[in-house]
Design a protein around this motif. Structure first.
Motif, PDB file in Angstrom:
ATOM      1  N   GLU A 147     -79.877  -6.712  -6.284  1.00 17.55           N
ATOM      2  CA  GLU A 147     -81.215  -7.142  -5.878  1.00 17.55           C
ATOM      3  C   GLU A 147     -81.531  -8.568  -6.356  1.00 17.55           C
ATOM      4  O   GLU A 147     -82.373  -9.242  -5.777  1.00 17.55           O
ATOM      5  CB  GLU A 147     -82.296  -6.186  -6.411  1.00 17.55           C
ATOM      6  CG  GLU A 147     -82.323  -4.839  -5.716  1.00 17.55           C
ATOM      7  CD  GLU A 147     -81.256  -3.892  -6.254  1.00 17.55           C
ATOM      8  OE1 GLU A 147     -80.751  -4.085  -7.384  1.00 17.55           O
ATOM      9  OE2 GLU A 147     -80.897  -2.961  -5.515  1.00 17.55           O
ATOM     10  N   PHE A 148     -80.864  -9.008  -7.416  1.00 14.43           N
ATOM     11  CA  PHE A 148     -81.087 -10.361  -7.929  1.00 14.43           C
ATOM     12  C   PHE A 148     -80.103 -11.373  -7.339  1.00 14.43           C
ATOM     13  O   PHE A 148     -80.213 -12.564  -7.589  1.00 14.43           O
ATOM     14  CB  PHE A 148     -80.963 -10.393  -9.451  1.00 14.43           C
ATOM     15  CG  PHE A 148     -82.013  -9.584 -10.168  1.00 14.43           C
ATOM     16  CD1 PHE A 148     -83.278  -9.397  -9.642  1.00 14.43           C
ATOM     17  CD2 PHE A 148     -81.732  -9.009 -11.393  1.00 14.43           C
ATOM     18  CE1 PHE A 148     -84.239  -8.662 -10.311  1.00 14.43           C
ATOM     19  CE2 PHE A 148     -82.685  -8.270 -12.083  1.00 14.43           C
ATOM     20  CZ  PHE A 148     -83.940  -8.101 -11.526  1.00 14.43           C
ATOM     21  N   ALA A 149     -79.134 -10.890  -6.574  1.00 14.34           N
ATOM     22  CA  ALA A 149     -78.124 -11.784  -6.008  1.00 14.34           C
ATOM     23  C   ALA A 149     -78.721 -12.597  -4.862  1.00 14.34           C
ATOM     24  O   ALA A 149     -79.624 -12.151  -4.154  1.00 14.34           O
ATOM     25  CB  ALA A 149     -76.924 -10.983  -5.515  1.00 14.34           C
ATOM     26  N   LYS A 150     -78.197 -13.783  -4.711  1.00 13.30           N
ATOM     27  CA  LYS A 150     -78.649 -14.701  -3.667  1.00 13.30           C
ATOM     28  C   LYS A 150     -77.462 -14.957  -2.744  1.00 13.30           C
ATOM     29  O   LYS A 150     -76.364 -15.245  -3.200  1.00 13.30           O
ATOM     30  CB  LYS A 150     -79.106 -16.008  -4.320  1.00 13.30           C
ATOM     31  CG  LYS A 150     -79.690 -17.020  -3.374  1.00 13.30           C
ATOM     32  CD  LYS A 150     -80.055 -18.303  -4.091  1.00 13.30           C
ATOM     33  CE  LYS A 150     -81.278 -18.128  -4.948  1.00 13.30           C
ATOM     34  NZ  LYS A 150     -81.808 -19.390  -5.476  1.00 13.30           N
ATOM     35  N   GLU A 151     -77.711 -14.844  -1.450  1.00 10.54           N
ATOM     36  CA  GLU A 151     -76.644 -15.124  -0.495  1.00 10.54           C
ATOM     37  C   GLU A 151     -76.577 -16.627  -0.236  1.00 10.54           C
ATOM     38  O   GLU A 151     -77.580 -17.262   0.063  1.00 10.54           O
ATOM     39  CB  GLU A 151     -76.883 -14.376   0.815  1.00 10.54           C
ATOM     40  CG  GLU A 151     -75.705 -14.416   1.738  1.00 10.54           C
ATOM     41  CD  GLU A 151     -75.872 -13.481   2.913  1.00 10.54           C
ATOM     42  OE1 GLU A 151     -74.867 -12.891   3.323  1.00 10.54           O
ATOM     43  OE2 GLU A 151     -76.994 -13.346   3.429  1.00 10.54           O
ATOM     44  N   MET A 152     -75.384 -17.177  -0.397  1.00 10.60           N
ATOM     45  CA  MET A 152     -75.154 -18.603  -0.156  1.00 10.60           C
ATOM     46  C   MET A 152     -74.319 -18.751   1.104  1.00 10.60           C
ATOM     47  O   MET A 152     -73.566 -17.848   1.464  1.00 10.60           O
ATOM     48  CB  MET A 152     -74.428 -19.245  -1.330  1.00 10.60           C
ATOM     49  CG  MET A 152     -75.157 -19.145  -2.652  1.00 10.60           C
ATOM     50  SD  MET A 152     -76.569 -20.225  -2.729  1.00 10.60           S
ATOM     51  CE  MET A 152     -75.969 -21.444  -3.848  1.00 10.60           C
ATOM     52  N   THR A 153     -74.441 -19.901   1.731  1.00  8.83           N
ATOM     53  CA  THR A 153     -73.667 -20.193   2.917  1.00  8.83           C
ATOM     54  C   THR A 153     -73.034 -21.575   2.789  1.00  8.83           C
ATOM     55  O   THR A 153     -73.606 -22.462   2.152  1.00  8.83           O
ATOM     56  CB  THR A 153     -74.531 -20.091   4.194  1.00  8.83           C
ATOM     57  OG1 THR A 153     -73.729 -20.309   5.338  1.00  8.83           O
ATOM     58  CG2 THR A 153     -75.669 -21.088   4.186  1.00  8.83           C
ATOM     59  N   MET A 154     -71.853 -21.712   3.357  1.00  8.99           N
ATOM     60  CA  MET A 154     -71.167 -23.004   3.393  1.00  8.99           C
ATOM     61  C   MET A 154     -71.188 -23.454   4.852  1.00  8.99           C
ATOM     62  O   MET A 154     -70.723 -22.734   5.741  1.00  8.99           O
ATOM     63  CB  MET A 154     -69.728 -22.847   2.894  1.00  8.99           C
ATOM     64  CG  MET A 154     -68.935 -24.116   2.870  1.00  8.99           C
ATOM     65  SD  MET A 154     -67.255 -23.771   2.278  1.00  8.99           S
ATOM     66  CE  MET A 154     -67.104 -25.071   1.085  1.00  8.99           C
ATOM     67  N   ILE A 155     -71.742 -24.641   5.100  1.00 14.07           N
ATOM     68  CA  ILE A 155     -71.910 -25.133   6.466  1.00 14.07           C
ATOM     69  C   ILE A 155     -71.173 -26.459   6.643  1.00 14.07           C
ATOM     70  O   ILE A 155     -71.276 -27.339   5.792  1.00 14.07           O
ATOM     71  CB  ILE A 155     -73.403 -25.304   6.810  1.00 14.07           C
ATOM     72  CG1 ILE A 155     -74.129 -23.962   6.667  1.00 14.07           C
ATOM     73  CG2 ILE A 155     -73.585 -25.863   8.221  1.00 14.07           C
ATOM     74  CD1 ILE A 155     -75.614 -24.024   6.880  1.00 14.07           C
ATOM     75  N   PHE A 156     -70.461 -26.559   7.760  1.00 16.28           N
ATOM     76  CA  PHE A 156     -69.725 -27.774   8.116  1.00 16.28           C
ATOM     77  C   PHE A 156     -70.521 -28.512   9.191  1.00 16.28           C
ATOM     78  O   PHE A 156     -70.923 -27.929  10.189  1.00 16.28           O
ATOM     79  CB  PHE A 156     -68.346 -27.403   8.664  1.00 16.28           C
ATOM     80  CG  PHE A 156     -67.461 -28.586   8.934  1.00 16.28           C
ATOM     81  CD1 PHE A 156     -66.575 -29.023   7.976  1.00 16.28           C
ATOM     82  CD2 PHE A 156     -67.512 -29.261  10.141  1.00 16.28           C
ATOM     83  CE1 PHE A 156     -65.748 -30.107   8.210  1.00 16.28           C
ATOM     84  CE2 PHE A 156     -66.689 -30.344  10.388  1.00 16.28           C
ATOM     85  CZ  PHE A 156     -65.808 -30.769   9.419  1.00 16.28           C
ATOM     86  N   TYR A 157     -70.754 -29.807   8.955  1.00 16.81           N
ATOM     87  CA  TYR A 157     -71.418 -30.668   9.928  1.00 16.81           C
ATOM     88  C   TYR A 157     -70.412 -31.736  10.357  1.00 16.81           C
ATOM     89  O   TYR A 157     -70.077 -32.616   9.568  1.00 16.81           O
ATOM     90  CB  TYR A 157     -72.638 -31.363   9.318  1.00 16.81           C
ATOM     91  CG  TYR A 157     -73.708 -30.429   8.818  1.00 16.81           C
ATOM     92  CD1 TYR A 157     -74.739 -30.028   9.650  1.00 16.81           C
ATOM     93  CD2 TYR A 157     -73.694 -29.957   7.509  1.00 16.81           C
ATOM     94  CE1 TYR A 157     -75.738 -29.168   9.187  1.00 16.81           C
ATOM     95  CE2 TYR A 157     -74.677 -29.104   7.034  1.00 16.81           C
ATOM     96  CZ  TYR A 157     -75.693 -28.711   7.882  1.00 16.81           C
ATOM     97  OH  TYR A 157     -76.671 -27.865   7.423  1.00 16.81           O
ATOM     98  N   GLY A 158     -69.932 -31.636  11.592  1.00 17.94           N
ATOM     99  CA  GLY A 158     -69.003 -32.638  12.114  1.00 17.94           C
ATOM    100  C   GLY A 158     -69.754 -33.660  12.951  1.00 17.94           C
ATOM    101  O   GLY A 158     -70.729 -33.325  13.621  1.00 17.94           O
TER     102      GLY A 158
END
Length: 167
Positions: free
Chosen positions: A106-117
């Motif tokens: 419940e305390f975890a945060k979802e992170m995302t890795m995004i590529f911008y070309g």
């Protein structure tokens, strides 16, 4: 918890959102901690900006995401397309919450890795909380991404540090 290896790398970068002056990666037996620091304008000191704990599954996902990013950089250099694409998602937990509670989903945060070309072959990679405008780490060039990959793989930015931990 016992930390086996602490690795430090200094990254100087320019970003429209946020620039990290320093990133540390500490690898333990069951956790990896990634911290960002910004340099104080009034002194030579650094101030902790953000610190997150990644479990083994999240570290594997992040490593795979970095490898994918390296492939996409090559593709973008040959095809020159403007695009934005999510590479991966992984869960993290703020370091202090983890130290106090242990892992709690419940305390975890979802992170995302995004590529911008970009159409000129340039790129930017961001790691940020999912559905957020705030950015945890930005990689505006290939060299910084490779150094971060080395840190995740347990290679130090400084051979002297490796020598200390080998003794």
């Amino acid at each position: 918890m016992k930390i086996k290896l602490a690795l430090i790398i200094i990254l100087f970068g320019i970003s429209t959102h946020q620039a990290q002056d320093k990133i540390t990666v500490a690898i333990g037996s069951k956790s990896t901690f990634i911290e960002t620091y910004n340099k104080n304008s009034w002194s030579e000191d650094f101030t902790l900006d953000e610190a997150y704990r990644l479990g083994p599954t999240s570290v594997k996902t992040l490593k795979d995401g970095v490898k994918t990013s390296l492939k996409w950089i090559d593709l973008n250099n040959s095809h020159y397309k403007t695009f934005q694409k999510e590479i991966c998602r992984f869960k993290t937990m703020e370091k202090e919450l983890f130290k106090f509670h242990g892992y709690v989903d419940e305390f975890a945060k979802e992170m995302t890795m995004i590529f911008y070309g970009e159409s000129d072959g340039s790129f930017k990679i961001e790691i940020k909380p999912y559905n957020s405008y705030s950015v945890f780490i930005t990689f505006p060039d290939l060299e910084r991404l490779k150094r971060f990959k080395d840190l995740l793989d347990g290679k130090s930015a400084n051979n002297e540090i490796d020598d200390i931990f080998k003794k």
